[in-house]
Design an enzyme around this catalytic site. Structure first.
Site, PDB file in Angstrom:
ATOM      1  N   SER A  56       2.701   2.630  -5.015  1.00 31.84           N
ATOM      2  CA  SER A  56       1.451   2.669  -5.782  1.00 31.84           C
ATOM      3  C   SER A  56       0.667   1.371  -5.692  1.00 31.84           C
ATOM      4  CB  SER A  56       1.707   2.997  -7.258  1.00 31.84           C
ATOM      5  OG  SER A  56       1.853   1.815  -8.017  1.00 31.84           O
ATOM      6  N   VAL A  57      -0.593   1.476  -6.104  1.00 29.77           N
ATOM      7  CA  VAL A  57      -1.528   0.342  -6.170  1.00 29.77           C
ATOM      8  C   VAL A  57      -0.994  -0.752  -7.093  1.00 29.77           C
ATOM      9  CG1 VAL A  57      -2.821   1.368  -8.127  1.00 29.77           C
ATOM     10  CG2 VAL A  57      -4.012  -0.176  -6.537  1.00 29.77           C
ATOM     11  N   LYS A  58      -0.078  -0.384  -8.001  1.00 27.54           N
ATOM     12  CA  LYS A  58       0.377  -1.315  -9.023  1.00 27.54           C
ATOM     13  C   LYS A  58       1.304  -2.396  -8.495  1.00 27.54           C
ATOM     14  CE  LYS A  58      -1.774   0.401 -12.510  1.00 27.54           C
ATOM     15  NZ  LYS A  58      -2.619  -0.419 -13.366  1.00 27.54           N
ATOM     16  N   ASP A  59       1.822  -2.238  -7.279  1.00 29.36           N
ATOM     17  CA  ASP A  59       2.628  -3.319  -6.696  1.00 29.36           C
ATOM     18  C   ASP A  59       1.811  -4.608  -6.642  1.00 29.36           C
ATOM     19  OD1 ASP A  59       4.469  -1.354  -6.287  1.00 29.36           O
ATOM     20  OD2 ASP A  59       4.500  -1.494  -4.103  1.00 29.36           O
TER      21      ASP A  59
END
Ligand code: PMP
Length: 362
Positions: free
Chosen positions: A84-87
């Protein structure tokens, strides 16, 4: 030496930094992560999975946008190591806390998360030697809970309580962090969140599109990605539009389109839409909002999987459904770029299960 070039968007990576990385270290298919910290470019240095965060591919939709006026491109954030983008924000938040001296060996991190930030933080915590507690609302998929537990995180599940209720996941996380003397990583208020998107995601999109962008479309959970990317693009173009893709039932579209939060409703797509506004979300960066219902979000996610080979989750469906609308407008001139926040593997037991959709009536 001739530079090695990899086509990951309409342009090749042309920055010197990327070239150096690719020339010296031929095993690496992407340039190093952009979060501050030592850059390692030699195959004899340590390279960790954290170096694979960011520099995701940007690809053009091949089928779904065939009849649109403008091209639709998608930023494949589901291809980050944690899916995900959250990394990106997990690494940036921990880097910032380390720089500020707020973490010691073995420290505990606490985060209120829809799941993805937790997965990113779990990876960073594993590499850097921290403990992690994730507080998740009950609504979020069981797949994400399982992933977090498999990653060694402690998972605390809360009721789906409204923002002013002490049982709400954000309040529970804050209390737990205080009780345990842990660091609240606080994606909803931490400026490292929008900042890393402004420095990395937004700049990557601009460079990969070679500045040819009519509009950027994304949903808002914390608002970090739309705020950071929007700022980066608007600093470089006076014509680019930034569009919020909001679930029907979220209050945020009202804020953007009418200047006041809309009515609070319920919806099933995870990770986006809200009944309150995070400190890191800057609504001024957004030009207008498109609202998308659950059925269209899930149908679009399924179409992205089956027709485009993009193995993404429901909120990617929301942003692409909105992008397809935007790409048909006469007042948008140039390619539309949509963000794909996460992968499909965390929704096998929810909207990729036809029985679940039938039971929920979506
Ligand atoms: N999609 C999913 C699945 C998410 O988990 C999130 C973050 N909660 C988003 C989109 C939205 O990202 P942001 O927090 O940057 O607004």
């Amino acid at each position: 030496m001739a530079s090695r070039r990899f086509r990951l968007g309409p342009s090749t990576f042309a920055s010197d930094e990327a070239k150096v990385g690719l020339e010296r270290q031929q095993v690496r298919l992407r340039p190093p992560a952009s979060s501050p910290g030592p850059r390692r470019v030699s195959p004899y240095d340590d390279v960790t999975i954290l170096d694979a965060i960011g520099h995701t591919p940007l690809v053009r939709l091949q089928h779904l946008a065939a009849d649109a006026r403008n091209e639709v491109w998608v930023k494949c954030e589901h291809l980050n190591p944690g899916g995900s983008v959250k990394d990106r924000i997990a690494l940036a938040i921990v880097d910032a806390a380390e720089r500020e001296g707020r973490l010691a060996a073995g420290s505990t991190l606490v985060e209120a998360t829809a799941g993805n930030t937790g997965i990113g933080l779990a990876i960073v915590a594993a590499l850097r030697g921290y403990q992690l507690v994730c507080v998740m609302p009950e609504k979020m998929s069981v797949d994400k809970r399982r992933a977090l537990r498999a990653l060694g995180a402690e998972v605390v599940v809360t009721d789906n309580a409204p923002p002013d209720d002490p049982r709400n996941f954000k309040h529970v996380a804050r209390r737990l962090a205080a009780e345990r003397g842990a660091l609240l990583t606080d994606q909803f208020n931490n400026v490292a969140n929008p900042d890393v998107h402004e420095r990395t995601t937004g700049v990557e999109i601009w460079e990969q599109m070679q500045g040819r962008i009519g509009a950027f479309v994304a949903g808002v959970g914390t608002g970090g990605s739309i705020t950071g990317v929007g700022r980066a693009l608007k600093a470089r173009s006076s014509t680019v539009k930034v569009v919020l893709a909001d679930p029907v039932g979220s209050r945020l579209a009202g804020l953007v389109n009418d200047g006041a939060l809309g009515p609070d409703g319920s919806y099933l797509v995870e990770g986006i839409g809200s009944s309150d506004v995070s400190a890191v979300f800057d609504p001024d960066v957004v030009d207008w909002a498109e609202t998308i219902d659950d059925t269209l979000s899930f149908d679009t996610a399924e179409a992205l999987v089956r027709r485009e080979g993009l193995l993404v989750g429901g909120s990617a469906g929301t942003s692409v459904a909105a992008a397809l609308r935007v790409a048909r407008r006469d007042d948008v001139d140039g390619p539309v770029v949509a963000l794909l926040p996460d992968g499909w593997d965390r929704y096998y037991t929810t909207h990729f299960d036809p029985a679940w959709r039938q039971k929920k009536g979506v």
